[in-house]
Design a protein around this motif. Structure first.
Motif, PDB file in Angstrom:
ATOM      1  N   ASN A 166       0.810  -1.218   0.000  1.00  0.00           N
ATOM      2  CA  ASN A 166       0.000   0.000   0.000  1.00  0.00           C
ATOM      3  C   ASN A 166       0.847   1.274   0.000  1.00  0.00           C
ATOM      4  N   SER A 167       2.018   1.224  -0.587  1.00  0.00           N
ATOM      5  CA  SER A 167       2.889   2.401  -0.585  1.00  0.00           C
ATOM      6  C   SER A 167       3.300   2.776  -2.008  1.00  0.00           C
ATOM      7  N   ILE A 168       3.937   3.931  -2.115  1.00  0.00           N
ATOM      8  CA  ILE A 168       4.605   4.323  -3.360  1.00  0.00           C
ATOM      9  C   ILE A 168       6.094   4.098  -3.145  1.00  0.00           C
ATOM     10  N   ARG A 169       6.687   3.259  -3.958  1.00  0.00           N
ATOM     11  CA  ARG A 169       8.104   2.928  -3.814  1.00  0.00           C
ATOM     12  C   ARG A 169       8.917   3.730  -4.834  1.00  0.00           C
ATOM     13  N   ILE A 170       9.834   4.531  -4.324  1.00  0.00           N
ATOM     14  CA  ILE A 170      10.635   5.404  -5.188  1.00  0.00           C
ATOM     15  C   ILE A 170      12.111   5.087  -5.016  1.00  0.00           C
ATOM     16  N   GLY A 171      12.763   4.754  -6.114  1.00  0.00           N
ATOM     17  CA  GLY A 171      14.198   4.494  -6.091  1.00  0.00           C
ATOM     18  C   GLY A 171      14.960   5.761  -6.447  1.00  0.00           C
ATOM     19  N   ALA A 223      -3.626   4.113 -14.244  1.00  0.00           N
ATOM     20  CA  ALA A 223      -4.686   4.194 -15.259  1.00  0.00           C
ATOM     21  C   ALA A 223      -4.396   3.292 -16.452  1.00  0.00           C
ATOM     22  N   GLY A 224      -3.137   3.170 -16.834  1.00  0.00           N
ATOM     23  CA  GLY A 224      -2.769   2.352 -17.988  1.00  0.00           C
ATOM     24  C   GLY A 224      -2.483   0.901 -17.660  1.00  0.00           C
ATOM     25  N   GLY A 225      -2.540   0.542 -16.371  1.00  0.00           N
ATOM     26  CA  GLY A 225      -2.286  -0.846 -15.961  1.00  0.00           C
ATOM     27  C   GLY A 225      -0.824  -1.183 -15.772  1.00  0.00           C
ATOM     28  N   GLN A 226       0.085  -0.220 -16.061  1.00  0.00           N
ATOM     29  CA  GLN A 226       1.522  -0.492 -15.927  1.00  0.00           C
ATOM     30  C   GLN A 226       1.917  -0.717 -14.467  1.00  0.00           C
ATOM     31  N   TRP A 227       1.208  -0.060 -13.566  1.00  0.00           N
ATOM     32  CA  TRP A 227       1.526  -0.165 -12.134  1.00  0.00           C
ATOM     33  C   TRP A 227       1.427  -1.621 -11.675  1.00  0.00           C
ATOM     34  N   THR A 228       0.298  -2.260 -11.970  1.00  0.00           N
ATOM     35  CA  THR A 228       0.083  -3.653 -11.556  1.00  0.00           C
ATOM     36  C   THR A 228       1.021  -4.592 -12.296  1.00  0.00           C
ATOM     37  N   ARG A 229       1.184  -4.373 -13.602  1.00  0.00           N
ATOM     38  CA  ARG A 229       2.055  -5.263 -14.391  1.00  0.00           C
ATOM     39  C   ARG A 229       3.497  -5.190 -13.903  1.00  0.00           C
ATOM     40  N   ARG A 230       3.954  -3.974 -13.588  1.00  0.00           N
ATOM     41  CA  ARG A 230       5.340  -3.828 -13.135  1.00  0.00           C
ATOM     42  C   ARG A 230       5.557  -4.544 -11.812  1.00  0.00           C
ATOM     43  N   ARG A 231       4.618  -4.405 -10.895  1.00  0.00           N
ATOM     44  CA  ARG A 231       4.775  -5.063  -9.590  1.00  0.00           C
ATOM     45  C   ARG A 231       4.717  -6.587  -9.714  1.00  0.00           C
ATOM     46  N   GLN A 232       3.868  -7.071 -10.592  1.00  0.00           N
ATOM     47  CA  GLN A 232       3.798  -8.525 -10.795  1.00  0.00           C
ATOM     48  C   GLN A 232       5.094  -9.045 -11.410  1.00  0.00           C
ATOM     49  N   PHE A 233       5.638  -8.310 -12.364  1.00  0.00           N
ATOM     50  CA  PHE A 233       6.902  -8.701 -12.974  1.00  0.00           C
ATOM     51  C   PHE A 233       8.021  -8.678 -11.937  1.00  0.00           C
ATOM     52  N   GLN A 234       8.023  -7.676 -11.060  1.00  0.00           N
ATOM     53  CA  GLN A 234       9.049  -7.565 -10.031  1.00  0.00           C
ATOM     54  C   GLN A 234       8.976  -8.727  -9.047  1.00  0.00           C
ATOM     55  N   THR A 235       7.751  -9.130  -8.694  1.00  0.00           N
ATOM     56  CA  THR A 235       7.589 -10.258  -7.777  1.00  0.00           C
ATOM     57  C   THR A 235       8.091 -11.551  -8.407  1.00  0.00           C
ATOM     58  N   LYS A 236       7.784 -11.742  -9.669  1.00  0.00           N
ATOM     59  CA  LYS A 236       8.255 -12.929 -10.397  1.00  0.00           C
ATOM     60  C   LYS A 236       9.780 -12.928 -10.489  1.00  0.00           C
ATOM     61  N   ASP A 237      10.365 -11.769 -10.802  1.00  0.00           N
ATOM     62  CA  ASP A 237      11.816 -11.646 -10.891  1.00  0.00           C
ATOM     63  C   ASP A 237      12.473 -11.910  -9.542  1.00  0.00           C
ATOM     64  N   TRP A 238      11.841 -11.424  -8.479  1.00  0.00           N
ATOM     65  CA  TRP A 238      12.334 -11.644  -7.123  1.00  0.00           C
ATOM     66  C   TRP A 238      12.339 -13.133  -6.791  1.00  0.00           C
ATOM     67  N   VAL A 251      17.782  -1.793  -8.409  1.00  0.00           N
ATOM     68  CA  VAL A 251      16.813  -0.963  -7.682  1.00  0.00           C
ATOM     69  C   VAL A 251      15.607  -0.691  -8.560  1.00  0.00           C
ATOM     70  N   ARG A 252      15.838  -0.461  -9.845  1.00  0.00           N
ATOM     71  CA  ARG A 252      14.728  -0.227 -10.782  1.00  0.00           C
ATOM     72  C   ARG A 252      13.763  -1.407 -10.771  1.00  0.00           C
ATOM     73  N   GLY A 253      14.286  -2.589 -10.486  1.00  0.00           N
ATOM     74  CA  GLY A 253      13.464  -3.795 -10.482  1.00  0.00           C
ATOM     75  C   GLY A 253      12.689  -4.018  -9.201  1.00  0.00           C
ATOM     76  N   MET A 254      12.713  -3.040  -8.277  1.00  0.00           N
ATOM     77  CA  MET A 254      11.957  -3.225  -7.043  1.00  0.00           C
ATOM     78  C   MET A 254      11.152  -1.988  -6.635  1.00  0.00           C
ATOM     79  N   VAL A 255      11.132  -0.962  -7.486  1.00  0.00           N
ATOM     80  CA  VAL A 255      10.402   0.266  -7.139  1.00  0.00           C
ATOM     81  C   VAL A 255       9.380   0.606  -8.219  1.00  0.00           C
ATOM     82  N   ASP A 256       8.476   1.534  -7.879  1.00  0.00           N
ATOM     83  CA  ASP A 256       7.450   1.978  -8.823  1.00  0.00           C
ATOM     84  C   ASP A 256       7.963   3.109  -9.701  1.00  0.00           C
TER      85      ASP A 256
END
Length: 355
Positions: free
Chosen positions: A85-90, A294-309, A196-201
Motif C-alpha cells: 500500500n505504498s509508493i516505492r521510489i528508487g 490508469a494504464g495498468g503499468q503499475w500492476t504489471r510492473r509489480r507482478q513482474f518484479q515479484t516474479k523476478d524476485w 533498484v529499478r526492479g523493485m520500485v514503482d
C-alpha cells in the motif's frame, strides 16, 4: 620479627575467611533462560508503527542465523496482508550528487503533508567488518529525528550492484508498519541502478549541473531506466547553469525509449539547499502514479518484479545450499587447483562438479 608475626596473622585471617566460605552452602549460578521468540508481539508492534519493533523485525530478516531467518520469514508471512500500500521510489546518482541531502529535504516535505516516510539506504560494506560505511542516519540527522520517518541503512554485504538482497522484504515490513512512501537510495555503482529499478514503482536519477562531459559519458541504458531526471544543486550561482542542463537532458530524452509506457521521462531542476523544485517533483510523482495505474503499468510492473524476485531467490538458495555441502566445498578446492595447474579446463571442472 614483629613484621613476620603481623604477616602471619593476616594470612591466618585470610585462610579463616576462605575456610568459612567453603563451610557454608554454595550458591549455584545458572545462566538466564533464553528468551522465547514472540512473533505476535513483534508483529503487533510493527502494525502499530513502532520503530523499535520494526527494527527488530528487519534484523531478523537480515540475519544469517538459520533460526532468526526462520522467525523472520514467519513474521513476514503474518504481515503480508498489510503490505503493498505504498509508493516505492528508487533514487540513484553519481557520488557527490547530494542524494542524502535531497532525500532529507524531500522526506521532510512529505511528512509535513501527512505522509509517513521510510528510507532504505543501501550503504557500501566495509571489507573488514561487513558493516555500513556511510552511516545514513548521521547524514540525515533532521529526518532521523522525525517521528514520521524511519531510516534503515543496510550494508550491501557483497551483494552484486550494491543492493542488499533483503531490501525487498524490508520494504514489505515498512509498508506493514504504515509507511506509505518508501525511498530506496542506492550507492550508484553501475549495476545497482538496474537492481533498484526492479523493485520500485518510480525511479529517479540525480545528476549535477554542467551536463556536457557527463552526457558524453552517461550510459544510454541508465537514462532509459529513469522516470525522472533531477538536476540537483540548482541553487545560487548554479541556478542558470541548471536550467541549461535541464534543456540538454530534455533534448537527449526526446530520442530515448520512455522508462514507463504512457509516461515520458522528464527533467527538472531541484535545490535541496533552497527548497526549490521539491514540491514540483512531488506533484510530478503523483501524476506519474495516476498515469501508471490508469494504464495498468503499475500492476504489471509489480507482478513482474515479484516474479523476478522469486527467480532471484531461487538462485540465491541454490548457491547457498551448494556451498553448505562439505563434500562439494572440498571438490571445488580440488578442481580449482587442477585448473590453476592447467590440468583441466573450467568447462571440464564444471561438468565434473555436477555429474
Amino acid at each position: 620479627m614483629e613484621r613476620k608475626k603481623g604477616s602471619r596473622k593476616v594470612m591466618d585471617g585470610v585462610k579463616a575467611a576462605h575456610d568459612g566460605m567453603d563451610a557454608g552452602p554454595r550458591k549455584k549460578f545458572r545462566k538466564p533462560a533464553a528468551k522465547t521468540f514472540d512473533g505476535t508481539e513483534i508483529a503487533e508492534g510493527v502494525r502499530k508503527g513502532s520503530r523499535l519493533h520494526l527494527g527488530k523485525a528487519i534484523t531478523l530478516l537480515e540475519s544469517s542465523n538459520p533460526v532468526h531467518k526462520k522467525h523472520g520469514q514467519e513474521l513476514l508471512s503474518s504481515l503480508l496482508p498489510h503490505t503493498g500500500n505504498s509508493i516505492r521510489i528508487g533514487i540513484t546518482g553519481v557520488p557527490g550528487a547530494g542524494k542524502s541531502t535531497f532525500i532529507e529535504t524531500f522526506g521532510e516535505m512529505l511528512t509535513e503533508r501527512g505522509h509517513r516516510v521510510a528510507v532504505l539506504a543501501i550503504d557500501p560494506s566495509s571489507s573488514v567488518t561487513g558493516g555500513s560505511i556511510l552511516g545514513d542516519k548521521t547524514r540525515m540527522e533532521q529526518l532521523a529525528r522525525n517521528p514520521n520517518a524511519f531510516i534503515r541503512p543496510s550494508p550491501t554485504a557483497g551483494t552484486l550492484g550494491g543492493v542488499h538482497k533483503k531490501t525487498r522484504e524490508t520494504m514489505l515490513l515498512c509498508e506493514a508498519a504504515g509507511y506509505d512512501i518508501i525511498l530506496v537510495e542506492t550507492v550508484g555503482v553501475g549495476q545497482s541502478e538496474t537492481l533498484v529499478r526492479g523493485m520500485v514503482d518510480m525511479f529517479l536519477l540525480l545528476v549535477l549541473t554542467g551536463a556536457g562531459d557527463e552526457l558524453q559519458g552517461m550510459k544510454k541504458g541508465i537514462l532509459e531506466l529513469a522516470d525522472a531526471i533531477i538536476v540537483h544543486k540548482a541553487d545560487q550561482s548554479n541556478a542558470e547553469l541548471a536550467k541549461k542542463t535541464v534543456s540538454e537532458y530534455k533534448q537527449m530524452l526526446h530520442f530515448l525509449q520512455p522508462a514507463t509506457e504512457g509516461w515520458k521521462t522528464r527533467a527538472l531542476p531541484v535545490s535541496s539547499l533552497e527548497n526549490k523544485g521539491i514540491t514540483e517533483l512531488w506533484e510530478m510523482a503523483q501524476e506519474f502514479v495516476e498515469t501508471a495505474k490508469a494504464g495498468g503499468q503499475w500492476t504489471r510492473r509489480r507482478q513482474f518484479q515479484t516474479k523476478d524476485w522469486f527467480h532471484s531467490m531461487i538462485m540465491d538458495e541454490l548457491h547457498s545450499r551448494f556451498f553448505e555441502n562439505a563434500q562439494k566445498r572440498g571438490q571445488v578446492k580440488e578442481l580449482e587447483q587442477r585448473i590453476l595447474e592447467d590440468n583441466m579446463t573450467v568447462s571440464q571442472a564444471i561438468a565434473d562438479l555436477f555429474e
